[in-house]
Write an enzyme that holds these catalytic residues in place. Structure first.
Site: not given
Length: 496
Positions: A326, A459, A314, A360-361, A388
């Site tokens: 990520d 994140h 993604h 995606e997030e 991912d």
């Protein structure tokens, strides 16, 4: 007197024993052959449905992936030159245009598939203690925090309220109905670092992340003014960890933020001594949904171009860091698969379709668009791969589908043995963006990666390019490319 045999009896007995030994030896021959066959098959495994030439091509693709710097170069550009790629942002659009151009340069047929995505902007985020047991005159203490994705704002001047700490929903339910009304509620669920250290980082994450998602609804149901969650991650360097949260449409939306592990511990300690008050200021905005795109690039098949194998990651990321693990890494290794096929001039039987998913997030909106746009063509999707889970050393492949896939892919695990990626592990899900395809029966896959350190950075502001080991990134490229080629060039599609 002692027992004795005469000559004739002794001779007959010896003859009988020789016959018995011969019969026993003959009886054991098939078992010995079976054992030998088993040993031979382990040391010289079958090529399965692939020819010796195809297995050799896989070996060449594997070795080329380990030598080639393409994935590292592409990833560094995405992270350092383009930067954070939150859906709806200018950087996300820049990334779409860049990746599409790179795929065209490789000779793939490129489509920018339009989708609409959330457009949330972070704004100011501050926290400070203004009252606590033992404080000095006019003192304050900074609390390091970050808004959770989709959070609503506090009043522009912030809100000040008492902090209540609970470790679990059970603890919350044990409080009186009005105990958290008008207060800031902290959920202090710990990320299990010991579990992560054993390579089970995703299991540890799964245990803790439910509070990040559910805290606003739980807090609003009790009348809380705002909610905080303990950061869901393993690195305790006062790094807050963001991520999407959820609201119940039947309840008032309240501000939601993540605090560092150290500051969660501080709040636990101080609230155990008496009343603690915090001033919280969050100014995020949720703007109208924005137009964006999945980037789709087809490396056309030579015999069945209508049948496709997806390689993907993604393209969007959270905005605190630059989205290296990520999921810039996933996009880069999927790009590398097309690059290596282009460099080698290989066009397998079926089309290998690169997809850089968008959003995606914040809910996998791009993946939902893809499913809707291709709903009549799912039968022609013979496999889907998504990376991912970072860029750690791969030890094998996750697979979702029929149990027969495990044995069917055994020759591929042997091709990947030189990089230590031999495990074939059945899983219910292999990636959020391809989960809809999985649900519709498409065999789906993901690299099985070292997850011990992923959640130290995931994140957070520390998700940056320096966390990437170029050799391990190339190992992941090898897994993606070899598996994609195997699925795309097999005489018959994978078991489904």
């Amino acid at each position: 007197m002692p027992f004795s045999f005469d000559f004739q009896t002794r001779s007959a007995l010896i003859a009988f024993l020789l016959l018995l030994a011969a019969a026993s030896s003959l009886a054991q021959q098939p078992q010995a052959a079976s054992t030998l066959q088993q040993i031979t098959s382990e040391l010289e495994p079958s090529n399965g449905v692939w020819t010796a030439q195809q297995i050799a091509a896989m070996g060449r693709l594997r070795d080329a992936a380990l030598r080639d710097a393409y994935a590292t170069t592409e990833l560094q550009h995405l992270t350092d030159n383009i930067g954070p790629r939150l859906s709806g942002s200018p950087q996300a659009q820049q990334a779409v245009e860049y990746v599409a151009a790179e795929m065209r340069a490789l000779g793939a047929e490129v489509q920018m598939e339009k989708t609409t995505v959330p457009h949330w902007v972070r704004g100011v985020e501050t926290g400070q203690l203004v009252s606590w047991p033992g404080m000095g005159p006019d003192a304050t203490q900074k609390i390091v925090l970050t808004a959770l994705g989709g959070s609503v704002a506090t009043p522009a001047e912030g809100l000040t309220a008492e902090v209540i700490v609970v470790d679990s929903l059970k603890d919350l339910n044990a409080l009186s109905p009005d105990a958290v009304k008008g207060k800031i509620l902290l959920f202090n669920e710990h990320f299990d670092k010991r579990l992560a250290a054993q390579g089970l980082g995703f299991e540890a994450y799964g245990q803790a992340v439910a509070y990040r998602a559910g805290a606003p609804a739980l807090g609003a149901s009790r009348g809380a003014a705002a909610v905080l969650v303990r950061s869901v991650g393993g690195a305790e360097y006062r790094l807050p960890h963001t991520g999407m949260t959820e609201y119940d449409p039947q309840l008032t939306k309240i501000p939601a933020a993540s605090v560092t592990a150290e500051d969660a511990d501080l709040l636990v300690h101080l609230t155990s001594q008496g009343h603690v008050r915090m001033k919280l200021t969050l100014t995020p905005q949720t703007l109208p949904r924005a137009d964006s795109y999945n980037v789709i690039a087809d490396w056309k098949g030579s015999e069945h171009p209508e049948q496709v194998v997806i390689v993907s990651g993604h393209l969007d990321s959270w905005d605190l860091g630059t989205g290296a693990i990520d999921d810039g890494a996933g996009v880069a290794v999927a790009m590398q698969a097309i690059h290596l096929l282009s460099q080698s001039g290989i066009h397998p039987r079926r089309t290998i379709r690169f997809v850089a998913w968008m959003a995606e997030e914040e809910g996998s909106d791009g993946a939902q668009t893809y499913l809707a746009e291709h709903s009549g063509d799912i039968a022609n999707h013979v496999g889907a791969i998504e990376s991912d889970s970072g860029a750690g050393h791969p030890t094998g492949i996750y697979l979702a589908g029929k149990p027969e896939l495990q044995a069917w892919l055994h020759p591929i695990s042997q091709v990947l043995e030189p990089i230590g990626a031999t495990q074939l592990v059945i899983s219910k899900e292999t990636g959020a963006d391809i989960s809809g395809l999985t649900d519709k029966g498409v065999p789906s896959f993901a690299p099985l990666q070292d997850g011990r350190f992923y959640f130290n950075y995931h994140h957070t502001a520390a998700d940056t390019f320096d966390k990437i080991d170029a050799h391990e990134l190339n190992e992941n490229s090898a897994v993606m490319t070899v598996l994609a080629y195997a699925l795309a060039d097999s005489p018959q599609p994978a078991p489904r």
